[in-house]
Scaffold this motif. Structure first.
Motif: not given
Lengths: 238, 190
Positions: B73-74, B76-77, B79
């Motif tokens: 998740l980190e 993705d965020l 990015f």
């Protein structure tokens, strides 16, 4: 005579016993339901008190409240995960969000008309050996290939931005047509005629004044595919 | 007659069960809203979580699941923030209303886009009907750092009026990118 009488008494006793059993079962069922209702009422009242107390605490304190009981490491991680997911949801509201995949990125283009969010569209991109579209959910009447040819290799941000403009405009036109049909159904005669891109709308409507009704025919052409306002309007009295 | 009493109890049971579900969700939501853990606390938790689970099998999720999920998740965020240029520096949300198929939340968001900073407040109404979930923005209020420019303030007030959050972000993104280019060019010629 006697036998028949005895049989009748037996049958009556049997019926009475059956009825008695039914009544008992009914009473038991009622008692069970009653008990359950009490249990749930108590649970509900306890929760209400908890929520009220929580409200008072939160109104009294400003800023962050640290948990009195030391939370487990798992709880902390779960909190962080939920917090990041919430931020990712905000990205959805900005119009472009996405997720990294093994071979590239999967973008999600969200659309909205004024404050109402509408459909979202997905683009699964591969990044090696060059940027290419693996899969997508963009409708075929949107010139995706043309936009991709112009921007996908050179400026991917621009590609997404232009595609987002097309999609938002299309969805905006479609939404307006739907709303028109829904909210002015009395004045519109028949149905709204539209093409899949919703950039050509033709309909008949009537305007009433006292006792006379005036029939009109409207033709709306949206020449700019990135715009949700018409470029050409023809109104004629039929 | 008995049947109607039974039915009455059964109806009450169903409505109580629903109410309990909503109340506990409300409690959990609010509990989460008022919680905050710093980055160090999170790092410490990751380490201690991995240590704990090495000792034996854990209850719900295995450590690798949670830490892997957090990492993914980190990534993705970060990015998304790099790609769109939009960085959120703070985000808080408060549940104002919640029923089985309707949720109203108030959001406070601040961040910047390519060095242009903004502060937003809005209400998000999510409603579930048979086919889908609808989301509507109301009460949008935008504060922009470069609000003195009349073009920007005109744009801001028209987006506020229509609750056009998505348009705000899309336009901000392209405006901010070009703003950066213009500044560079200007400084170059100074």
């Amino acid at each position: 005579g006697v036998l028949a009488h005895l049989e009748m008494l037996e049958a009556r006793a049997h019926q009475a016993a059956v009825k008695q059993e039914e009544v008992e079962q009914q009473e038991q069922k009622l008692a069970r339901l009653q008990a359950r209702v009490q249990e749930l009422r108590a649970q509900r009242d306890e929760l209400r008190a908890k929520v009220d107390l929580q409200e008072k605490e939160q109104l009294g304190k400003e800023g962050a409240v640290s948990n009195p009981a030391q939370p487990s490491a798992q709880a902390v991680l779960e909190w962080k995960i939920k917090s990041i997911k919430a931020t990712l949801q905000i990205f959805y509201l900005t119009g472009i969000s996405g997720k990294l995949t093994k071979r590239g990125v999967c973008f999600c283009i969200s659309t909205a008309y004024e404050g109402t969010y509408l459909d979202s569209y997905y683009l699964d991109l591969l990044t090696k050996p060059e940027v290419q579209i693996h899969r997508h959910s963009v409708p075929i009447f949107i010139p995706l290939e043309q936009i991709a040819r112009s921007y996908l290799q050179t400026d991917i941000r621009r590609f997404l931005s232009v595609l987002s403009e097309h999609l938002n405009a299309y969805v905006g036109r479609r939404y307006q047509a739907d709303q028109l049909q829904e909210h002015f159904s009395e004045q519109i005669e028949g149905t709204l005629q539209r093409n899949s891109l919703c950039n050509l709308l033709v309909f008949n409507y009537k305007v009433s004044n006292k006792s006379k009704t005036f029939p009109f025919k409207v033709r709306l052409l949206y020449g700019d595919l990135c715009c949700s306002l018409p470029t050409e309007v023809i109104v004629s009295c039929t | 007659m008995d049947n109607s009493i039974c039915q009455g109890y059964e109806d009450e049971i169903q409505s109580l069960e629903e109410e309990i579900k909503l109340l506990s969700e409300k409690y959990e939501d609010r509990q989460r809203e008022s919680t905050f853990f710093s980055d160090e606390e999170i790092q410490m938790s990751i380490k201690s979580f991995q240590r704990e689970s090495q000792g034996g099998s854990r209850g719900c999720e295995s450590p690798s699941d949670l830490t892997a999920q957090l990492e993914s998740l980190e990534t993705d965020l970060s990015f998304l923030m790099k790609f769109t240029g939009i960085q959120f520096t703070s985000h808080s949300k408060k549940t104002l209303e919640k029923t089985t198929n309707r949720a109203l939340q108030k959001h406070r968001l601040s961040g910047n886009c390519h060095s242009l900073s903004f502060q937003l407040e809005f209400q998000l109404l999510e409603m579930q009907n048979k086919e889908n979930v609808s989301a509507v923005i109301t009460d949008l209020s935008i504060i922009m750092e470069s609000g003195e420019s009349s073009d920007v303030s005109k744009f801001v007030s028209s987006t506020e009026e229509h609750g056009n959050l998505l348009k705000f972000f899309r336009s901000l993104s392209s405006y901010a990118e070009w703003h950066g280019h213009r500044r560079h060019t200007f400084l170059h010629f100074k």
